[in-house]
Design an enzyme around this catalytic site. Structure first.
Site, short mmCIF file in Angstrom:
data_model
loop_
_atom_site.label_atom_id
_atom_site.label_comp_id
_atom_site.label_asym_id
_atom_site.label_seq_id
_atom_site.Cartn_x
_atom_site.Cartn_y
_atom_site.Cartn_z
CB THR A 76 -1.63 4.54 2.72
OG1 THR A 76 -1.71 3.72 3.99
CG2 THR A 76 -0.05 5.11 2.59
CE LYS A 80 0.46 1.03 4.59
NZ LYS A 80 0.94 2.38 5.44
#
Length: 333
Positions: free
Chosen positions: A250, A193
């Protein structure tokens, strides 16, 4: 409802995330926070604030700051390693010498530079096969956890009993923890991620808009799941907190260090300058190179990660990196 008895927890790593977890768990447990920089620890103990990494958060008086590694390790019922991934191996090696039987959790994300190892593989190499360990991961900005804002994360361990025990022990009203047994899936989600977030930051920084960001997040999730399954993880894990949840946070949150790297690259800053001024580790930078190598060994197609690696480490221009992705041939989703 049964309230677990307080435990003694030693947190190793006095950065933002280590301090935040130490602060959160000190609400119900006896917690000590250890770091490598004695002067930094002395300042934290004196001011009750980690001004370097977590400014503006007043730390509880009950949270003990400890500069002696051995003393911190020997008095704990649980070791929690929250160093950058590059410090995990050495920290675990020291813990094994000092207090090898203590249960271990880690909250490090990424792939080890050079070896491409996931955190649980590093643990296995240093400690041998052991069920008394697991990972804390999921969508969580340190400052929000430290302030007691609602957060949900995952505790993954191969031993389901271990996972459930520590979930019950550490779970709090504002820090909800869910048990999982898919270490590979959870760690792949936490590692990659960060790479996708760099791509999202580049896209945002170049003004490509919300549609492009949504496409990057969605196709990035597909890449993450593809690699996790190829390595033995479960696809459904990536639909949960350790996958989709962490990825969305994120890629969209202004507190994301990796997204900020992408934003600055889009503005023309050099990677060296970005990392010098960031003040924190952005794990996606080193992970990008390793995930491409891992994908090649696993025959997993990961074009977004390949583009980010080329941008970071092979001199590819930011606009060219995004255009490379947009120029890919159409195909079934």
């Amino acid at each position: 409802m049964h309230t677990p008895r307080p435990r003694r927890i030693a947190v190793f790593g006095a950065g933002a995330w280590g301090t935040a977890l130490a602060q959160a768990f000190s609400a119900t447990h006896e917690v000590c926070l250890w770091g490598r920089d004695r002067a930094h620890l002395d300042t934290i103990a004196h001011t009750r604030e980690n001004q370097r990494y977590l400014p503006g958060v007043r730390l509880r008086e009950s949270l003990r700051v400890e500069s002696d590694f051995t003393r911190a390790a020997q008095t704990a019922d649980l070791h929690l390693v929250v160093t950058p991934l590059g410090g995990l191996r050495d920290t675990v090696r020291q813990l094994h010498r000092v207090q090898p039987a203590t249960p271990l959790l880690w909250a490090c994300k990424g792939l080890e530079a050079g070896s491409g190892r996931l955190p649980h593989e590093i643990i296995a190499e240093e400690l041998g096969p052991s069920s008394a360990s697991g990972v804390l991961t999921g969508p969580s900005f340190a400052v929000e956890v430290a302030r007691g804002q609602p957060t949900a994360i995952t505790l993954a361990a191969e031993d389901e009993g271990f996972a459930r025990h520590w979930v019950a022990t550490l779970h709090q009203p504002h820090l909800r923890i869910y048990a999982n047994t898919d270490l590979i899936g959870c760690e792949i989600g936490g590692a990659i991620k960060n790479v996708i977030a760099i791509a999202a930051g580049v896209s945002d920084g170049m003004g490509f808009g919300l549609n492009a960001r949504a496409a990057l997040i969605t196709r990035g999730l597909a890449e993450i799941a593809r690699l996790a399954v190829a390595l033995g993880g479960r696809g459904e894990t990536l639909m949960g907190l350790a996958g989709m949840g962490d990825l969305i946070l994120t890629c969209t949150g202004d507190l994301s260090r990796n997204r900020r790297v992408g934003l600055e690259l889009a503005r023309g800053s050099t990677l060296d300058d970005i990392l010098r001024t960031l003040g924190h580790v952005a794990e996606g930078v080193s992970t990008a190179r390793e995930v491409v190598r891992l994908a090649q060994r696993s025959a997993a197609e990961m074009p977004i990660c390949e583009a980010v690696d080329a941008l970071l480490h092979q001199g590819l221009d930011a606009r060219a990196a995004v255009e490379r992705l947009l120029a890919r041939d159409p195909r079934h989703e």
